[in-house]
Scaffold this active site. Structure first.
Site, PDB file in Angstrom:
ATOM      1  N   CYS A 100      -2.191   0.988  10.101  1.00  0.00           N
ATOM      2  CA  CYS A 100      -3.268  -0.373   9.626  1.00  0.00           C
ATOM      3  C   CYS A 100      -4.226  -0.559  10.516  1.00  0.00           C
ATOM      4  CB  CYS A 100      -2.677  -1.483   8.932  1.00  0.00           C
ATOM      5  SG  CYS A 100      -1.339  -1.416   8.071  1.00  0.00           S
ATOM      6  N   HIS A 141       0.853  -1.218   0.002  1.00  0.00           N
ATOM      7  CA  HIS A 141       0.030   0.029  -0.061  1.00  0.00           C
ATOM      8  C   HIS A 141       0.805   1.101   0.068  1.00  0.00           C
ATOM      9  CE1 HIS A 141      -3.160  -2.666   2.144  1.00  0.00           C
ATOM     10  NE2 HIS A 141      -3.611  -2.231   0.915  1.00  0.00           N
TER      11      HIS A 141
END
Length: 258
Positions: free
Chosen positions: A248, A163
């Site tokens: 996250c 990501h």
């Protein structure tokens, strides 16, 4: 008064089956992961954040990485649609949680895919990583949702990590930090600071100059402390084995006004 609420989600029993794409699979100690998650949540609370536990999604191994399910801008929640099909069932509980908090709810629709971990906000600029989990249609839908609210959406190529926020995050002054070997185009960020460790690329802004960061990045912590920030280290070794990082594990809601 801006809000300090953070959505978190307890690791499920299938955590060890979580997806890995850019690293070798290692054995996960689920009990240790749960303890580390509890310490992470405690660190948020110690710094004035109210943690809101989203209903567990026990069948979804990656559900602890709650950041991927939603992108917040002001009081608007954009429910993501992961490029990894096995993760799409994670959004239902999150949608319920943000709706309960009074957010206005929007969605990424097929053919768009977007993971929240691909979105980095720096003031009113929203950087979105165009990589393995977020496609061009997802980027377009993100623009359509947030540009009318005053955001500027900048798409950034991501090929070396899972990501965008696996490679870069931002300090309170807006400087983007990252570990150069993992950043596709550092020149796309107006102010960029290179850090010595990959896990040093990830900070969560706790407020008051405090930065929640992984205990696995002591050299970066030293660098940031020397620049006048205050690192708050947490051990998240078990989540790092699943390409997870400090960002996250929560969704920070800073702009909900009572």
């Amino acid at each position: 008064m801006p809000s300090k609420k953070a959505l978190i989600r307890r690791p499920g029993p299938r955590l060890a089956e979580g997806l890995v794409t850019h690293i070798e699979r290692e054995k996960i100690d689920v009990d240790l992961a749960v303890r580390q998650w509890e310490e992470y949540a405690a660190a948020l609370r110690e710094h004035g954040w109210e943690t809101i536990e989203v209903d567990p999604a026990e069948d979804c191994p990656d559900s602890v990485f709650v950041e991927d399910t939603v992108v917040m801008y002001r009081n608007v929640a954009l429910i993501a649609r992961s490029g990894a099909e096995s993760r799409r069932a994670e959004t239902a509980g999150v949608e319920e949680a943000v709706a309960r908090l009074g957010c206005s709810v929007n969605w990424i629709w097929d053919p768009g895919t977007l993971d929240g971990g691909d979105v980095l906000k720096v003031g009113d600029t929203i950087y979105v990583g165009r990589g393995g989990r977020t496609n061009a249609a997802g980027v377009q839908q993100l623009r359509a949702a947030f540009e009318p609210l005053g955001a500027r959406v900048v798409a950034v190529p991501v090929s070396k990590v899972l990501h965008l926020k696996s490679s870069v995050t931002a300090l309170p002054d807006g400087t983007v930090i990252g570990h150069i070997p993992k950043v596709d185009r550092p020149s796309l960020f107006p102010r960029f600071l290179s850090v010595p460790e990959e896990s040093g690329s990830h900070v969560v802004l706790l407020g008051g100059g405090k930065l929640l960061m992984a205990a696995s990045a002591p050299k970066t912590a030293e660098l940031l402390a020397d620049l006048g920030h205050e690192p708050v280290p947490v051990d998240i070794s078990e989540f790092e084995k699943l390409e997870g990082c400090v960002t996250c594990l929560s969704v920070r809601l800073r702009e909900l006004y009572a």
